[in-house]
Every structure is written in C-alpha cells, then in structure tokens.
Design a protein around this motif. Structure first.
Motif, PDB file in Angstrom:
ATOM      1  N   LYS A 185       0.839  -1.202   0.000  1.00 49.85           N
ATOM      2  CA  LYS A 185       0.000   0.000   0.000  1.00 49.85           C
ATOM      3  C   LYS A 185       0.869   1.245   0.000  1.00 49.85           C
ATOM      4  CE  LYS A 185      -4.264  -1.640   0.489  1.00 49.85           C
ATOM      5  NZ  LYS A 185      -4.208  -3.059   0.397  1.00 49.85           N
ATOM      6  N   ARG A 186       0.473   2.235  -0.793  1.00 44.89           N
ATOM      7  CA  ARG A 186       1.158   3.529  -0.837  1.00 44.89           C
ATOM      8  C   ARG A 186       0.502   4.432   0.206  1.00 44.89           C
ATOM      9  NH1 ARG A 186      -0.493   2.395  -5.814  1.00 44.89           N
ATOM     10  NH2 ARG A 186      -1.876   4.169  -5.794  1.00 44.89           N
ATOM     11  N   VAL A 187       1.258   4.781   1.236  1.00 48.46           N
ATOM     12  CA  VAL A 187       0.720   5.555   2.355  1.00 48.46           C
ATOM     13  C   VAL A 187       1.425   6.905   2.432  1.00 48.46           C
ATOM     14  CG1 VAL A 187       0.288   5.619   4.837  1.00 48.46           C
ATOM     15  CG2 VAL A 187       0.201   3.427   3.621  1.00 48.46           C
ATOM     16  N   LEU A 188       0.632   7.956   2.362  1.00 45.02           N
ATOM     17  CA  LEU A 188       1.138   9.319   2.496  1.00 45.02           C
ATOM     18  C   LEU A 188       1.226   9.672   3.973  1.00 45.02           C
ATOM     19  CD1 LEU A 188       1.825  12.195   1.408  1.00 45.02           C
ATOM     20  CD2 LEU A 188      -0.654  12.616   1.376  1.00 45.02           C
ATOM     21  N   ILE A 189       2.389  10.162   4.392  1.00 47.37           N
ATOM     22  CA  ILE A 189       2.572  10.661   5.755  1.00 47.37           C
ATOM     23  C   ILE A 189       2.605  12.182   5.680  1.00 47.37           C
ATOM     24  CG2 ILE A 189       4.084  10.792   7.777  1.00 47.37           C
ATOM     25  CD1 ILE A 189       5.254   8.079   6.913  1.00 47.37           C
ATOM     26  N   VAL A 190       1.721  12.822   6.436  1.00 46.54           N
ATOM     27  CA  VAL A 190       1.705  14.285   6.525  1.00 46.54           C
ATOM     28  C   VAL A 190       1.991  14.630   7.978  1.00 46.54           C
ATOM     29  CG1 VAL A 190       0.360  16.383   6.166  1.00 46.54           C
ATOM     30  CG2 VAL A 190       0.048  14.422   4.631  1.00 46.54           C
ATOM     31  N   ILE A 198       4.602   1.198   1.065  1.00 46.48           N
ATOM     32  CA  ILE A 198       5.421   2.122   0.280  1.00 46.48           C
ATOM     33  C   ILE A 198       5.065   3.514   0.779  1.00 46.48           C
ATOM     34  CG2 ILE A 198       5.878   3.025  -2.032  1.00 46.48           C
ATOM     35  CD1 ILE A 198       4.677   0.174  -2.952  1.00 46.48           C
ATOM     36  N   VAL A 199       6.030   4.218   1.340  1.00 52.70           N
ATOM     37  CA  VAL A 199       5.768   5.508   1.962  1.00 52.70           C
ATOM     38  C   VAL A 199       5.896   6.629   0.934  1.00 52.70           C
ATOM     39  CG1 VAL A 199       6.558   7.171   3.697  1.00 52.70           C
ATOM     40  CG2 VAL A 199       6.436   4.727   4.248  1.00 52.70           C
ATOM     41  N   ILE A 200       4.898   7.502   0.940  1.00 56.78           N
ATOM     42  CA  ILE A 200       4.926   8.722   0.141  1.00 56.78           C
ATOM     43  C   ILE A 200       5.156   9.862   1.126  1.00 56.78           C
ATOM     44  CG2 ILE A 200       3.618  10.239  -1.379  1.00 56.78           C
ATOM     45  CD1 ILE A 200       1.958   7.748  -2.163  1.00 56.78           C
ATOM     46  N   GLY A 201       6.141  10.694   0.848  1.00 57.33           N
ATOM     47  CA  GLY A 201       6.475  11.774   1.765  1.00 57.33           C
ATOM     48  C   GLY A 201       7.586  11.340   2.692  1.00 57.33           C
ATOM     49  N   PRO A 202       7.593  11.874   3.859  1.00 52.19           N
ATOM     50  CA  PRO A 202       6.550  12.665   4.495  1.00 52.19           C
ATOM     51  C   PRO A 202       6.486  14.096   3.971  1.00 52.19           C
ATOM     52  CG  PRO A 202       8.366  12.326   6.021  1.00 52.19           C
ATOM     53  CD  PRO A 202       8.689  11.565   4.772  1.00 52.19           C
ATOM     54  N   ALA A 203       5.282  14.643   4.025  1.00 55.81           N
ATOM     55  CA  ALA A 203       5.046  16.041   3.672  1.00 55.81           C
ATOM     56  C   ALA A 203       4.896  16.816   4.970  1.00 55.81           C
ATOM     57  CB  ALA A 203       3.782  16.172   2.835  1.00 55.81           C
ATOM     58  N   VAL A 241       0.836  21.774   4.028  1.00 53.67           N
ATOM     59  CA  VAL A 241      -0.361  21.520   3.230  1.00 53.67           C
ATOM     60  C   VAL A 241      -0.001  21.544   1.747  1.00 53.67           C
ATOM     61  CG1 VAL A 241      -2.621  22.457   2.563  1.00 53.67           C
ATOM     62  CG2 VAL A 241      -1.980  22.348   4.983  1.00 53.67           C
ATOM     63  N   GLU A 242       0.762  22.536   1.341  1.00 49.15           N
ATOM     64  CA  GLU A 242       1.140  22.681  -0.068  1.00 49.15           C
ATOM     65  C   GLU A 242       1.900  21.459  -0.584  1.00 49.15           C
ATOM     66  OE1 GLU A 242       3.837  25.631  -2.882  1.00 49.15           O
ATOM     67  OE2 GLU A 242       3.331  26.275  -0.852  1.00 49.15           O
ATOM     68  N   SER A 243       2.877  20.987   0.166  1.00 54.38           N
ATOM     69  CA  SER A 243       3.659  19.840  -0.302  1.00 54.38           C
ATOM     70  C   SER A 243       2.818  18.563  -0.304  1.00 54.38           C
ATOM     71  CB  SER A 243       4.939  19.668   0.511  1.00 54.38           C
ATOM     72  OG  SER A 243       4.668  19.395   1.853  1.00 54.38           O
ATOM     73  N   ALA A 244       1.910  18.413   0.656  1.00 55.77           N
ATOM     74  CA  ALA A 244       1.044  17.233   0.693  1.00 55.77           C
ATOM     75  C   ALA A 244       0.101  17.215  -0.508  1.00 55.77           C
ATOM     76  CB  ALA A 244       0.252  17.197   1.993  1.00 55.77           C
ATOM     77  N   LEU A 245      -0.481  18.367  -0.841  1.00 54.31           N
ATOM     78  CA  LEU A 245      -1.380  18.436  -1.994  1.00 54.31           C
ATOM     79  C   LEU A 245      -0.628  18.106  -3.286  1.00 54.31           C
ATOM     80  CD1 LEU A 245      -3.522  21.558  -1.049  1.00 54.31           C
ATOM     81  CD2 LEU A 245      -4.234  19.153  -1.002  1.00 54.31           C
ATOM     82  N   GLY A 289      -3.769   5.505   0.957  1.00 53.37           N
ATOM     83  CA  GLY A 289      -4.253   5.994   2.237  1.00 53.37           C
ATOM     84  C   GLY A 289      -3.302   7.045   2.762  1.00 53.37           C
ATOM     85  N   ALA A 290      -3.738   7.757   3.807  1.00 57.24           N
ATOM     86  CA  ALA A 290      -2.896   8.831   4.344  1.00 57.24           C
ATOM     87  C   ALA A 290      -3.060   8.934   5.851  1.00 57.24           C
ATOM     88  CB  ALA A 290      -3.254  10.166   3.688  1.00 57.24           C
ATOM     89  N   ILE A 291      -1.969   9.317   6.492  1.00 50.37           N
ATOM     90  CA  ILE A 291      -1.947   9.605   7.924  1.00 50.37           C
ATOM     91  C   ILE A 291      -1.658  11.091   8.055  1.00 50.37           C
ATOM     92  CG2 ILE A 291      -0.852   9.125  10.140  1.00 50.37           C
ATOM     93  CD1 ILE A 291       0.033   6.402   8.905  1.00 50.37           C
ATOM     94  N   LEU A 292      -2.589  11.833   8.646  1.00 50.06           N
ATOM     95  CA  LEU A 292      -2.490  13.291   8.707  1.00 50.06           C
ATOM     96  C   LEU A 292      -2.333  13.794  10.128  1.00 50.06           C
ATOM     97  CD1 LEU A 292      -5.574  14.192   6.427  1.00 50.06           C
ATOM     98  CD2 LEU A 292      -3.217  13.723   5.710  1.00 50.06           C
ATOM     99  N   ASP A 293      -1.265  14.521  10.381  1.00 50.76           N
ATOM    100  CA  ASP A 293      -1.181  15.308  11.609  1.00 50.76           C
ATOM    101  C   ASP A 293      -2.135  16.484  11.391  1.00 50.76           C
ATOM    102  OD1 ASP A 293      -0.515  16.668  13.900  1.00 50.76           O
ATOM    103  OD2 ASP A 293       1.537  17.113  13.296  1.00 50.76           O
TER     104      ASP A 293
END
Length: 127
Positions: A12-17, A37-42, A45-49, A59-63
């Motif tokens: 799974k590709r998971v975005l870390i913010v 598979i990690v995307i980021g971390p960002a 907000v701008e870099s995450a978008l 999926g994504a994990i958002l602070d």
C-alpha cells in the motif's frame, strides 16, 4: 507488528503528513517494515497536496496541525478522491469538522495497528 497488519499494509502507498521529523521518520520506518510504500513525508499543506496530485496514495496519515497550519484542505482533497485517511495528532482537543466524523483519530505517535485497520480493513455493509 502482527500478520494482519502486515497483510493490510503490504504494497500500500501511504502518504505521511507530519511536520515533526522524528515522528515522521518513526512512522515511515514502521510502515516500511510492514511492507508499505511511503509517500512523503510532507510537512506542509502545499507539499502534501502536490504529492497527492503526483502520486496517488492508497491511504494517508495526517497530523492535524502542521507548523500552525490545519490539514483540512488535504482531508478535503483526499475525501473528494475517495482516498481513506486518518488524523493522528497530539492535539486531541482540536475541533474536527463534522464532515470528517467518520475518520479515525489517533493519539500520536503510536497505534499504527489501529491506523492500519482504520485505513485498509474492509468495512461490513452495516457500518
């Protein structure tokens, strides 16, 4: 980590913010060890978008708070595209808009097993 969590995260590709380097790195290492598979971390907000637009995560994990900035524009984009996300934050007193009421909220930095289930475990039709 348990076999179910590894199965849920594998490939799974998971975005870390996350704006805290150490928390982001700890989360990255845990996800990668479970096969994600990690995307980021960002860290903004701008870099995450930009990452969402260039690399569609599963999926994504958002602070919730990034250096004083709230992540709700990221949550909006993810919700519009049908990408599951969870809020993971130390700021448990933050008012999350009602439209995100169905999304999981976890205290940081742990609970990767609960986050994985919230992101990727199929839901039964009655929930």
């Amino acid at each position: 980590m348990g076999a179910e969590i590894d199965r849920l995260l594998n490939g799974k590709r998971v975005l870390i913010v996350e704006d805290d380097y150490f928390i982001a790195d700890e989360t990255r290492r845990a996800l990668e060890s479970a096969g994600a598979i990690v995307i980021g971390p960002a860290s903004s907000v701008e870099s995450a978008l930009a990452l969402i637009d260039s690399t569609t995560p599963d999926g994504a994990i958002l602070d919730i708070r990034l250096d004083g900035e709230l992540v709700f524009p990221i949550a909006e984009r993810l919700q519009e595209t049908g990408i599951p996300f969870v809020f993971a934050t130390a700021h448990l007193g933050i008012n999350i808009p009602e439209r995100y009421g169905g999304y999981y909220l976890s205290a940081k930095p742990g609970a990767l097993d609960q986050i994985s289930i919230a992101l990727f475990k199929p839901r039964s039709a009655d929930h």
